[in-house]
Enzyme design. Structure first.
Site, PDB file in Angstrom:
ATOM      1  N   GLU A  67       8.138 -23.799 -44.287  1.00  0.00           N
ATOM      2  CA  GLU A  67       9.082 -22.767 -43.846  1.00  0.00           C
ATOM      3  C   GLU A  67       9.051 -22.530 -42.342  1.00  0.00           C
ATOM      4  O   GLU A  67       8.707 -21.433 -41.875  1.00  0.00           O
ATOM      5  CB  GLU A  67       8.841 -21.461 -44.604  1.00  0.00           C
ATOM      6  CG  GLU A  67       9.059 -21.611 -46.102  1.00  0.00           C
ATOM      7  CD  GLU A  67       9.177 -20.279 -46.827  1.00  0.00           C
ATOM      8  OE1 GLU A  67       8.934 -19.229 -46.206  1.00  0.00           O
ATOM      9  OE2 GLU A  67       9.529 -20.305 -48.020  1.00  0.00           O
ATOM     10  N   GLU A 120       9.151 -24.357 -53.738  1.00  0.00           N
ATOM     11  CA  GLU A 120       8.805 -22.975 -54.110  1.00  0.00           C
ATOM     12  C   GLU A 120      10.027 -22.300 -54.720  1.00  0.00           C
ATOM     13  O   GLU A 120      11.143 -22.459 -54.225  1.00  0.00           O
ATOM     14  CB  GLU A 120       8.397 -22.125 -52.898  1.00  0.00           C
ATOM     15  CG  GLU A 120       7.012 -22.371 -52.396  1.00  0.00           C
ATOM     16  CD  GLU A 120       6.644 -21.455 -51.220  1.00  0.00           C
ATOM     17  OE1 GLU A 120       7.105 -20.293 -51.179  1.00  0.00           O
ATOM     18  OE2 GLU A 120       5.910 -21.933 -50.343  1.00  0.00           O
TER      19      GLU A 120
HETATM   20  C1  BG6 Z   1       7.334 -18.152 -48.991  1.00  0.00           C
HETATM   21  C2  BG6 Z   1       5.981 -18.636 -48.568  1.00  0.00           C
HETATM   22  O1  BG6 Z   1       7.953 -17.585 -47.891  1.00  0.00           O
HETATM   23  O2  BG6 Z   1       7.426 -17.173 -49.956  1.00  0.00           O
HETATM   24  C3  BG6 Z   1       4.842 -18.227 -49.468  1.00  0.00           C
HETATM   25  O3  BG6 Z   1       5.982 -20.014 -48.361  1.00  0.00           O
HETATM   26  C4  BG6 Z   1       5.068 -16.791 -49.877  1.00  0.00           C
HETATM   27  O4  BG6 Z   1       3.648 -18.408 -48.782  1.00  0.00           O
HETATM   28  C5  BG6 Z   1       6.323 -16.736 -50.726  1.00  0.00           C
HETATM   29  O5  BG6 Z   1       3.999 -16.171 -50.468  1.00  0.00           O
HETATM   30  C6  BG6 Z   1       6.662 -15.344 -51.212  1.00  0.00           C
HETATM   31  O6  BG6 Z   1       6.719 -14.471 -50.125  1.00  0.00           O
HETATM   32  P1  BG6 Z   1       5.898 -13.127 -50.117  1.00  0.00           P
HETATM   33  O7  BG6 Z   1       5.992 -12.623 -48.719  1.00  0.00           O
HETATM   34  O8  BG6 Z   1       6.569 -12.249 -51.105  1.00  0.00           O
HETATM   35  O9  BG6 Z   1       4.501 -13.503 -50.506  1.00  0.00           O
END
Ligand code: BG6
Length: 471
Positions: free
Chosen positions: A167, A375
């Site tokens: 990201e 993800e």
């Molecule tokens: C992504 C990241 O932005 O989203 C992860 O690659 C992250 O590391 C995930 O944990 C969810 O975001 P957050 O801020 O809710 O943990």
């Protein structure tokens, strides 16, 4: 009812990141990263003053976690290497216990027939490099290439699929525009554009270096992509949406997939004197597509209005539904809530169709390029009841996104795998530990793991390489 069946050899698993799960922050010679320092120095910036010092204690429990993946039927796993655990100074001598940790982990994954997809940089920059100017400093890029080569030398016999950077857009945005993540700089647009471009250069250099060593190595990037919709059909809103799309999506997609920068964004940067510096040799590298696969991290779409009088940044870190996320850059664009949208407790819109659009967009730009969803997931507040969590909402979320992904495959996108965020409830950056994402519930006191309902549901999806969609 229809069968949602995925292509043969589809990769199924979960994703994690070193800082969010490993803990053992001070153990066995690991050096501090910028996130350890930030959490220690600014506890007020993290929900309930949480720190990643212990996280899920995966450093000590990795074999239990691999056993869980095997039990849950996963055939792939996306994780990251902690640069600070391997090279505490960022450069220089290797930390042997760190070397052994990942060697054991990757060997155990291979033994369990779980394909590792390994991220080299998931935001945890070694503190000495952060002190020397972080990603603004060209020396960090050189250090990153050396670190990547070291990882390849150490683990290339186990790992074929490498994600260079996680990201680039999001970490740049939070580090240099909103200031919510380290290095906590606010509205520093010049630095933001330089850093975003440095990430692209760093990726391209690593891709070239790894291919020179091993032509069959596959090198990709995990991009946070979001469809961007104008809130109305009027020209101003459409133009504002195009600009937002330019900064958040096209600044990365076009160089990586087409070998060029988006002309409208370049013109805008020139107008404001914000063009990044790119050395001549790197211009040559960036003039060719450099992805062996595209990693898509997808959570929610953006709705954009041109009505942006004031600059404003706010992320919901409490899990209270009434705490809206805000993002606006005066004179350019404002993100607004979708009045017809469904939202999570952290005010992130649930919009599975966006995943179809993003994969089809990649397919349009690079028709045969393999795509992994690196993800996708939902953060919730959860409680353990009778040894499990009834996370029907997560099952519905993942199911809907898999249906959307399947539509993209039917339309021709070369999607090869899906990694749910996340394997474990983990350190959710500034959200601390309240926001739970895992297939496995982690008891914060005992560190015991418990499979949620979604974990068993996903195991059945993997067994059948799909499911029957009854909706
Ligand atoms: C992504 C990241 O932005 O989203 C992860 O690659 C992250 O590391 C995930 O944990 C969810 O975001 P957050 O801020 O809710 O943990």
């Amino acid at each position: 009812m229809s069968a949602v069946t995925f292509p043969p050899g589809f990769l199924w698993g979960a994703a994690t990141a070193a800082l969010q799960i490993e803990g053992a922050a001070m153990a066995d010679g690991r050096g501090p990263s910028q996130w350890d320092t930030f959490c220690a120095q600014h506890p007020e910036c993290i929900h309930e003053r949480a720190t990643p010092a212990i996280a899920c204690d995966h450093y000590h429990r990795w074999s239990e976690d691999v056993a869980w993946m095997a039990r849950l039927g996963h055939n792939a796993y996306r994780c990251s290497i902690s640069w600070s655990r391997l090279l505490p100074e960022g450069t220089g001598p290797l930390n042997e216990p760190g070397v052994r940790f990942y060697a054991q982990l990757f060997a155990a994954l291979r033994a369990a027939r779980i394909t590792p997809l390994v991220t080299l940089y998931h935001w945890d920059l070694p503190q000495p490099l952060a002190d020397a100017g972080g990603w603004e400093n060209p020396a960090t890029l050189a250090a990153f290439v050396e670190y990547a080569k070291t990882c390849h030398t150490l683990y290339g016999h186990h790992v074929t699929d490498w994600v260079t950077i996680n990201e680039a857009a999001w970490t740049t945005l939070q580090g240099y525009v909103t200031g919510l993540h380290p290095p906590n700089r606010r509205s520093d647009y010049r630095a933001a554009m330089q850093v975003a471009t440095h990430f692209l250069i760093a990726h391209a250099r690593v891709a070239a270096a790894l291919h020179a060593r091993q032509p069959e190595a596959r090198v990709g990037m995990a991009m946070n992509l979001s469809p961007v919709y104008p809130t109305t059909d009027n020209d101003n809103d459409r133009q504002a949406a195009a600009i937002a799309d330019g900064f958040f999506n096209r600044w990365f997609l076009e160089p990586l997939l087409l070998g060029r920068f988006p002309a409208d964004v370049v013109a805008l940067l020139e107008k404001h004197g914000l063009q990044p510096t790119i050395p001549a040799a790197d211009r040559v590298l960036l003039a060719a597509p450099s992805l062996d696969f595209a990693g898509v991290n997808y959570y929610y779409p953006h709705h954009v209005s041109a009505a942006a009088d004031a600059t404003e940044y706010h992320l919901n870190t409490s899990g209270r539904r009434d705490e809206a996320c805000k993002f606006a850059i005066a004179g350019l664009f404002r993100f607004v809530a979708n009045p017809r949208g469904r939202y999570t407790e952290w005010a992130w819109e649930v919009h599975p169709e966006g995943l179809t659009e993003l994969c089809c967009r990649i397919h349009d730009l690079a028709p045969t390029l393999p795509i992994y969803v690196t993800e996708n997931g939902i953060g919730r507040q959860e409680e353990l009841i009778d040894g499990t969590v009834d996370d029907t909402e997560r099952i519905e979320f993942v199911r809907a996104h898999l249906v959307a992904l399947h539509r993209a495959i039917a339309a021709g996108a070369n999607v090869r795998g899906y990694f749910m965020w996340s394997l474990l409830d983990n350190f959710s950056w500034i959200n601390g530990f309240k926001k739970r994402y895992g297939f496995l519930f982690v008891d914060r006191q005992t560190q015991n793991r418990y499979a949620k309902r979604s974990a068993w549901w996903f195991r059945d999806v993997i067994r059948h390489n799909g499911f029957i969609n009854t909706l």
